[in-house]
Design an enzyme around this catalytic site. Structure first.
Site, PDB file in Angstrom:
ATOM      1  N   GLY A  51       0.402  -1.438   0.225  1.00 25.84           N
ATOM      2  CA  GLY A  51       0.472  -0.384  -0.048  1.00 25.84           C
ATOM      3  C   GLY A  51       0.945   1.467   0.221  1.00 25.84           C
ATOM      4  O   GLY A  51       1.778   1.429  -0.737  1.00 25.84           O
ATOM      5  N   PHE A  73       5.648  -6.428   8.890  1.00 23.70           N
ATOM      6  CA  PHE A  73       5.743  -7.988   9.386  1.00 23.70           C
ATOM      7  C   PHE A  73       4.736  -9.175   8.468  1.00 23.70           C
ATOM      8  O   PHE A  73       3.904  -8.728   8.657  1.00 23.70           O
ATOM      9  CB  PHE A  73       4.949  -7.761  11.346  1.00 23.70           C
ATOM     10  CG  PHE A  73       4.924  -8.457  12.231  1.00 23.70           C
ATOM     11  CD1 PHE A  73       5.713 -10.118  11.792  1.00 23.70           C
ATOM     12  CD2 PHE A  73       4.543  -8.753  13.121  1.00 23.70           C
ATOM     13  CE1 PHE A  73       6.043 -10.654  12.488  1.00 23.70           C
ATOM     14  CE2 PHE A  73       4.789  -9.900  14.265  1.00 23.70           C
ATOM     15  CZ  PHE A  73       6.046 -11.189  13.746  1.00 23.70           C
ATOM     16  N   ASP A 110       8.143  -7.415  14.535  1.00 16.27           N
ATOM     17  CA  ASP A 110       6.528  -6.571  15.062  1.00 16.27           C
ATOM     18  C   ASP A 110       6.794  -5.116  15.319  1.00 16.27           C
ATOM     19  O   ASP A 110       8.260  -5.202  15.740  1.00 16.27           O
ATOM     20  CB  ASP A 110       6.376  -7.324  16.641  1.00 16.27           C
ATOM     21  CG  ASP A 110       4.976  -6.816  17.388  1.00 16.27           C
ATOM     22  OD1 ASP A 110       4.478  -5.592  16.768  1.00 16.27           O
ATOM     23  OD2 ASP A 110       4.855  -6.646  18.083  1.00 16.27           O
ATOM     24  N   ALA A 111       6.999  -4.237  14.536  1.00 11.94           N
ATOM     25  CA  ALA A 111       7.545  -2.662  14.564  1.00 11.94           C
ATOM     26  C   ALA A 111       6.537  -2.323  15.801  1.00 11.94           C
ATOM     27  O   ALA A 111       7.185  -1.467  16.374  1.00 11.94           O
ATOM     28  CB  ALA A 111       6.635  -2.269  13.852  1.00 11.94           C
ATOM     29  N   ALA A 139      -0.422  -0.693   9.197  1.00  9.29           N
ATOM     30  CA  ALA A 139      -1.875  -0.633   9.702  1.00  9.29           C
ATOM     31  C   ALA A 139      -2.068  -1.726  10.238  1.00  9.29           C
ATOM     32  O   ALA A 139      -2.611  -3.565   9.447  1.00  9.29           O
ATOM     33  CB  ALA A 139      -2.194  -0.988   8.216  1.00  9.29           C
ATOM     34  N   TYR A 234     -16.876   5.614  10.074  1.00 11.12           N
ATOM     35  CA  TYR A 234     -15.707   5.649   9.786  1.00 11.12           C
ATOM     36  C   TYR A 234     -14.945   7.063  10.778  1.00 11.12           C
ATOM     37  O   TYR A 234     -13.927   6.217  11.751  1.00 11.12           O
ATOM     38  CB  TYR A 234     -15.213   5.633   8.241  1.00 11.12           C
ATOM     39  CG  TYR A 234     -13.272   5.848   8.618  1.00 11.12           C
ATOM     40  CD1 TYR A 234     -12.753   4.287   8.391  1.00 11.12           C
ATOM     41  CD2 TYR A 234     -12.511   6.699   8.383  1.00 11.12           C
ATOM     42  CE1 TYR A 234     -11.007   4.217   7.634  1.00 11.12           C
ATOM     43  CE2 TYR A 234     -11.402   6.647   8.567  1.00 11.12           C
ATOM     44  CZ  TYR A 234     -10.543   5.182   8.486  1.00 11.12           C
ATOM     45  OH  TYR A 234      -9.768   5.594   8.088  1.00 11.12           O
TER      46      TYR A 234
END
Length: 396
Positions: A51, A73, A110-111, A139, A234
């Protein structure tokens, strides 16, 4: 092995390595076709594999000739089982970057974790010295908090009242009503913890404390606002609360960077087909109507067109960065044009299973969805064996 798309709901369980490679090459060629940008030369992209994150890495490398470190990840391949598309995207990107003589390394993990943050800091220190630009484009639906050890899960819910509106199953084209029960406070708090600005702030604090942010460094996180028709679920729902928190964090981060003349921005981007947006009720129907209108008007953009324009027309113009009254960069400006939104609103009232093939662009939506996983690209022979075991030595 012959690799075909296998669907489960809004997820594709397979990815095609050659198709993902073609996707990345297409984006690289687009950026190169637009000419060089006088932008950052040392770039960290957090959430770099698909993305907007991948588009940011491509725009940095092939638009600005930048050295890039990508954090993501993703699932690597195993014999007889494909990797996730982000793995293949990243492998293809690194191969192309190295061919072009560009520095590119990646960290797969894993950030949100302290360990991956430290690994990234060490890589920047040893290889680049400092970074000029930090893109934050995570995300993830879940976050293990590095300090408390609590696992937070985000939810997609309205706040206050039940939300009911139209949606579409983009596989079948069936338009139906969907209802979503309202969130409780725990839902809201967890979503803010996962998708808000806390982790972004932690990354920038760690980078600054380690002396790894160059003077004048910029950091950007991505957000979305959207139209009235998606507002309840949203922007005024749980995700909206998280985005509010993210956008507020830009100001606190900017304050923390004053001594190095740094700046934090949130870029509000256009609605696009992503793995995340496909899971949100109402959004696929909205996007199919939006695509029809924007393509007819010649103003449709995908992720790479959006980010290339963000770099060339907002960030690196040689002038002050243009923002709205809330301090946000607006690259959703074409989507949110009054004439575009008026037409979407009109088509929304007419959208049914029977009318959607004519008034919407469901075919374009499906094509973009398949493209996410490396399927549906010209120039790729999907009938021949593909090597699923694609590896790149610089992915750690």
């Amino acid at each position: 092995m012959i690799i075909e798309p296998r669907m489960r709901g809004f997820i594709c369980l397979t990815a095609h390595p050659k198709g993902c490679e073609q996707n990345v090459k297409n984006q690289i060629e687009y950026v190169k076709s637009k000419g060089k940008i006088d932008g950052a030369k040392r770039v960290l992209v957090i959430g770099a594999s698909t993305g907007f994150g991948m588009a940011s890495r491509i725009s940095s490398a092939f638009g600005c000739d930048a050295a890039t470190i990508g954090v993501f990840f993703e699932k690597p391949p195993t014999e007889g089982k494909t990797a996730s598309p982000g793995w293949y995207n990243s492998a293809a990107f690194e191969n192309e970057a190295h061919k072009a003589g560009l520095y590119a390394k990646s960290i797969n993990g894993d950030a949100f974790s302290k360990e991956v943050k430290q690994q990234t800091l060490d890589m920047i220190k040893s290889d680049l010295g400092q970074v000029d630009l930090v893109i934050y484009s995570l995300a993830s639906p879940v976050r293990m908090h590095p300090q408390t050890g609590v696992l937070h899960r985000s939810t997609l819910k309205p706040i206050g009242t039940t939300f009911t509106n139209k949606t579409v199953d983009f596989h079948t084209g069936n338009v139906s009503q969907v209802s979503i029960e309202p969130a409780n406070q725990e839902d809201i708090d967890n979503t803010v913890k996962v998708m808000g600005g806390e982790d972004w702030s932690m990354w920038i604090e760690d980078l600054k404390n380690a002396g790894l942010l160059a003077t004048g460094a910029t950091t950007i996180a991505y957000s979305y606002i959207g139209p009235a028709v998606t507002e309840a679920v949203y922007r005024k729902g749980t995700i909206g609360r998280a985005k509010d928190n993210l956008e507020a964090s830009a100001f606190t981060i900017t304050d923390s960077l004053k001594d190095i003349n740094g700046k934090a921005y949130v870029s509000v981007n256009k609605a696009l087909v992503t793995q995340a947006s496909s899971a949100i009720p109402v959004i696929p129907l909205y996007i199919s109507l939006l695509y029809k209108i924007m393509k007819a008007d010649g103003i449709h953009e995908g992720c790479i067109e959006q980010i290339q324009r963000l770099y060339s027309e907002r960030l690196y113009t040689g002038k002050d960065v243009s923002t709205d009254s809330s301090g946000r960069i607006r690259i959703d400006d074409w989507e949110m044009r009054d004439d575009v939104q008026a037409e979407v609103s009109d088509l929304w009232t007419k959208a049914t299973t029977e009318t959607l093939p004519e008034i919407g662009d469901l075919a374009g939506y499906k094509q973009d969805f398949l493209n996410l996983f490396g399927f549906g690209f010209d120039g790729v022979d999907y009938n021949i064996d593909a090597n699923e075991m694609v590896m790149v030595s610089s992915i750690e």
